[in-house]
Design an enzyme around this catalytic site. Structure first.
Site, PDB file in Angstrom:
ATOM      1  N   PHE A 390       0.804  -1.374  -0.057  1.00 38.46           N
ATOM      2  CA  PHE A 390       0.084   0.079   0.065  1.00 38.46           C
ATOM      3  C   PHE A 390       0.879   1.310  -0.070  1.00 38.46           C
ATOM      4  O   PHE A 390       0.384   2.268  -0.040  1.00 38.46           O
ATOM      5  CB  PHE A 390      -1.320  -0.165   1.198  1.00 38.46           C
ATOM      6  N   ARG A 452       3.997  -6.391  10.052  1.00 39.66           N
ATOM      7  CA  ARG A 452       3.788  -4.913  10.036  1.00 39.66           C
ATOM      8  C   ARG A 452       3.301  -4.234  11.504  1.00 39.66           C
ATOM      9  O   ARG A 452       3.332  -5.312  12.251  1.00 39.66           O
ATOM     10  CB  ARG A 452       2.546  -4.918   9.031  1.00 39.66           C
ATOM     11  N   ARG A 453       3.209  -3.098  11.428  1.00 37.71           N
ATOM     12  CA  ARG A 453       2.651  -2.606  12.530  1.00 37.71           C
ATOM     13  C   ARG A 453       3.516  -2.902  13.968  1.00 37.71           C
ATOM     14  O   ARG A 453       2.876  -3.244  14.903  1.00 37.71           O
ATOM     15  CB  ARG A 453       1.162  -2.839  12.972  1.00 37.71           C
TER      16      ARG A 453
END
Lengths: 586, 67, 263
Positions: A390, A452-453
């Site tokens: 993204f 991720r994150r």
């Protein structure tokens, strides 16, 4: 060498034509740029922190920063720019102003108020004086619980965008009365179809917030069903990516051909593409939940099929847009099988920025195809691969197109010439290079399981084992890419600020967009039947979502089995953590 | 057609209409893209994914395994 | 509608691509038999996890043959159990649920990966053919300590794996001349019976006992220790059953120094 028409007598900018609307659009653009500036800078902080290149914030604050980065860039930056572009597109292509400019200001102000509420409640995570907590990230999955102001702000922002859509529809209805037999001009058609699926998809998140999360955060209800609110989020969460992508598509369809010196290859196919997005954007959200328990495999398969067919409009767009560019290049004297590429106006930052954004989107298309695949999702789900994806889509296809478009739009709505074309050209190139480093490295590291994150993905008990390269080399590429992107961002903002103070208002291009080779007269009238397509879109949503939602409510209850909110902070509530640890101690 | 559409280009050297235009360059580029997509898909699915060690399997394999 | 031949061809190619992708995914489901996490395992009240038949006691359970179950509870910011051991050549079904917020249970470097949503139970069956060691991590943001949430999954060679547990009960001190015993409980977590030998070594002495335990059963062992032969002093002892070891020290004291304490 300016591509757009320049003869000063015939040239009328948007500001000359619609001075009142130009002011709202300018305000929306600047709101968008401010979100981009803050959100982008926070992105650099994160990239340096998680790659362990430079750590100057507490790991707990990383998640506050990440929440702000996600909300500001994915929601605020994109949608403020969108409402600006769509207002431009509707008024320009209908050649009439909005019905009531006070209404236009009203929705803009509503969106600003919503943004401020959300922003301040997130800021509460790092500023002790603000008693709010909203470290819930852009997805705000319950039972992580934010301060009510966070949810209220989101609602205001979304309702503001609904009113913006109503504004465009009103303007179109007014135009239709005056022009009863005319086809909907393509830019307006694009804005309206996009607005329709935005209404459809935001119903889910509005329901999630107004019926469940907001009453729950206010203590009116005690419990939520986390899988239900999560599913309602993703009902909206995939369509929103098309929402912010559609203005970029619009730019590629109606600006790129013009900048290339040609015409849009096919108006009918452009309409088909936007109809397909209206139909298919929403009943695909479950592909974000391939690895969720509580949703049967059959529903996941249906969501995958819809998602895969959603590739079709993008693949068609690739052809139509490139063919339009080729048309321009050949009209400018380009020849040969691929030699025409040299005839494109590569020195024009507006063209080059959009073309590079489109090229990045082709790459993003590939990683998106992987994300769309059902069982292969075990490999990439919630890994850094997805983040790489993204950053190519919203972070480049959208953001770079918007920045390139701003080089054309800001002069249009301010009446001031762009301060520096060279700086702008360097900026779009640098963004492209920076994103190549960062996104490629993110994709690769997702394949060996990098999550991720995650503030500090350096684990005690194990190491990641890349098949090729090393974790250090990948981190270095991400950090380098982030630095280049930040420099590019600064160059963009500098150019925008100096343009606003530019005294030079000569030689501004006229407010025009691309004509078509195959025009609306070639496209069946049924394509303009918005009621029909909306009805089909609603049916598809009902087919795609009724059974999964029914089974989620059936098994977990509408409000879940007494699931209260969590605000899991290390320092503020150690008792909670301790208690949960103690409970599992044998 | 709205009046705002571009009618002419300052640096245009020739006018090419719809009937006389074959986007052969686009066809070549998009063909290359198609090949890249197919090859990368096969690589990702059969090498990266299926080669990525233990995978979640269903009852189906158990049946086959016992048979 | 007036569509150029090249664009028609591209439309066909795009459809071929889309159908091909769906076909590949379908092949993965029916060929290698890859199954998605679904709703088979049902829902659960997160407040009742400790009383739940499955999650009241977490860890590895033998179902018979090469089939195992692993019950895991995820919470901020750890897994229970945090270390999991299963044998190679096994078919393991994981059941995972969350006590608080949404987590994931992700086995690094494999395709074993599921979201863990409170109120739901994630079920996934995995075949482990080869020994190996894998990290487990949470890839869904779950609060400020999210990045510290990890675990370890070890696949051990089949012949090194069992679910035998050994515990002992032995006096620390005994008066010389008195009879004393070292007691052991051996439990067998496997469904199959266990036949093995328990060995107690203390000082120069060695006692052996044959042990036969039914599946899911346990046995009490009693070793009578001859304190006279040991003589006064500190004596280290080790009780071994297969690869499991328990050890301690027995002090043999003269009659005036103290009694037979057992603590």
């Amino acid at each position: 060498m300016e591509v757009t028409r320049m003869s000063s007598t015939a040239s009328r900018t948007y500001l000359d034509q619609f001075p009142a609307e130009a002011k709202v659009i300018k305000a929306a653009f600047w709101s968008s740029f401010m979100a981009l500036a803050i959100g982008g800078l926070l992105g650099l902080v994160q990239a340096l922190h998680r790659t362990d290149v430079l750590r100057f914030i507490d790991p707990a604050d990383y998640y506050t920063v990440l929440t702000a980065h996600g909300v500001l860039l994915a929601i605020t930056f994109t949608i403020f720019f969108l409402v600006g572009i769509f207002t431009w597109a509707v008024t320009t292509s209908l050649d009439r102003g909005v019905v009531d400019i006070r209404f236009t200001w009203a929705w803009y102000i509503m969106m600003v108020v919503g943004t401020i509420l959300v922003g301040v409640s997130i800021l509460g995570g790092v500023v002790d004086a603000i008693p709010t907590y909203a470290d819930v990230l852009f997805t705000f999955y319950a039972p992580l619980q934010a301060h009510p102001a966070f949810y209220v702000g989101l609602v205001l922002f979304v309702v503001g965008s609904w009113l913006a859509g109503a504004d465009w529809f009103r303007t179109w209805w007014a135009w239709r009365k005056e022009n009863p037999d005319e086809r909907i001009p393509l830019p307006t058609f694009m804005a309206l179809t996009t607005t329709l699926f935005w209404y459809l998809c935001t119903l889910g998140v509005a329901l999630s917030i107004l019926v469940f999360l907001l009453p729950w955060s206010l203590g009116i209800v005690d419990s939520v069903n986390p899988l239900l609110t999560r599913t309602l989020f993703w009902y909206f969460g995939h369509a929103v990516v098309y929402f912010w992508l559609m203005p970029a598509y619009m730019m590629w369809y109606i600006m790129l051909p013009k900048l290339s010196g040609g015409k849009l290859f096919s108006d009918p196919l452009a309409r088909v593409v936007f109809v397909l997005f209206l139909l298919l954007s929403t009943p695909v959200g479950i592909h974000h939940q391939y690895l969720d328990p509580g949703i049967a495999e059959g529903y996941k398969f249906i969501a995958m099929t819809n998602t895969m067919f959603l590739l079709l409009p993008s693949l068609l767009t690739a052809f139509t847009v490139v063919a339009s560019m080729e048309h321009g290049a050949r009209q400018r004297g380009g020849t040969g099988y691929l030699g025409w590429l040299k005839a494109l106006p590569w020195r024009d930052p507006v063209f080059t920025g959009m073309a590079l954004a489109g090229l990045m989107f082709a790459a993003a298309g590939f990683s998106g195809m992987i994300n769309a695949g059902m069982n292969i999702n075990y490999l990439v789900h919630n890994s850094w691969w997805v983040v790489g994806h993204f950053h190519l889509t919203v972070g480049t296809a959208v953001a770079l197109t918007f920045m390139a478009a701003a080089y054309w739009f800001i002069p249009q709505v301010t009446g001031k010439a762009l301060w520096s074309r060279q700086l702008a050209l360097g900026q779009v190139l640098l963004w492209f290079v920076g994103m190549t480093f960062m996104s490629n490295a993110m994709h690769r590291s997702g394949l060996f399981g990098m999550p991720r994150r995650t503030a500090e993905p350096q684990y005690q008990g194990f190491n990641f084992e890349p098949a090729v390269g090393t974790v250090g080399e990948i981190n270095a590429q991400v950090a380098l890419g982030a630095v280049l992107l930040t420099v590019a961002l600064a160059m963009f903002l500098l150019n925008m600020v100096l343009t606003s103070f530019n005294d030079d208002s000569d030689s501004l291009p006229a407010n025009t967009y691309a004509g078509t080779l195959s025009g609306p007269e070639d496209s069946p009238a049924v394509l303009d039947n918005l009621k029909l397509w909306t009805a089909i879109a609603v049916v598809l949503v009902i087919v795609g979502y009724t059974l999964p939602l029914a089974s989620i409510v059936d098994s977990g209850g509408l409000f879940g089995p007494d699931i209260s909110g969590f605000q899991l902070a290390i320092e503020t509530d150690p008792a909670l953590v301790l208690e949960s640890v103690r409970e599992v101690m044998p | 057609m709205a009046s705002a559409t571009e009618q002419s280009e300052t640096d245009q050297v020739r006018e090419i209409g719809h009937e006389e235009y074959d986007p052969i360059g686009t066809a070549i580029l998009i063909g290359i893209y198609f090949l890249i997509l197919v090859l990368l898909w096969l690589f990702m699915y059969f090498v990266e994914f299926l080669g990525n060690g233990p995978t979640v399997v269903g009852a189906l394999l158990t049946v086959v395994g016992l048979a | 509608m007036n569509i150029h031949t090249y664009e028609k061809a591209w439309l066909v190619a795009a459809m071929v691509l889309i159908v091909g992708f769906i076909a590949t995914i379908t092949y993965g489901a029916v060929g290698p038999g890859i199954a998605m996490i679904d709703d088979d395992a049902g829902s659960i009240d997160p407040n009742e996890i400790s009383d739940h038949e499955r999650f009241g006691e977490t860890g590895v359970e033998h179902l018979g043959g090469n089939e195992y179950e692993v019950n895991v509870v995820a919470q901020a910011w750890s897994y229970s159990p945090s270390e999991i051991e299963v044998p190679a050549g096994s078919e393991v079904t994981f059941y995972v649920t969350s006590r608080d917020v949404t987590h994931s249970f992700t086995v690094v470097g494999t395709n074993v990966n599921t979201m863990v949503v409170p109120g739901q139970i994630s079920e996934m069956t995995v075949q482990f053919d080869e020994p190996g060691e894998y990290g487990i991590l949470c890839n869904e943001y779950c609060g400020e300590g999210h990045h510290t949430m990890e675990g370890l999954l070890t696949v051990v060679p089949e012949d090194e794996f069992d679910l035998t547990e050994l515990s002992t009960d032995a006096p620390r001190e005994v008066e010389a001349g008195n009879e004393t015993t070292i007691n052991a409980t051996v439990s067998n977590g496997m469904q199959d019976g266990l036949e093995t030998t328990a060995t107690l070594e203390i000082g120069e002495q060695q006692y052996e006992r044959d042990v036969t335990i039914d599946g899911e059963g346990s046995a009490e062992l009693t070793f009578d220790v001859d304190t006279d032969a040991l003589g006064e002093g500190e004596h280290d002892w080790t009780l071994t059953v297969d690869d499991h070891e328990e050890s301690g020290t027995l002090s043999v004291v003269s009659g005036t120094d103290g009694g037979d304490t057992n603590e």
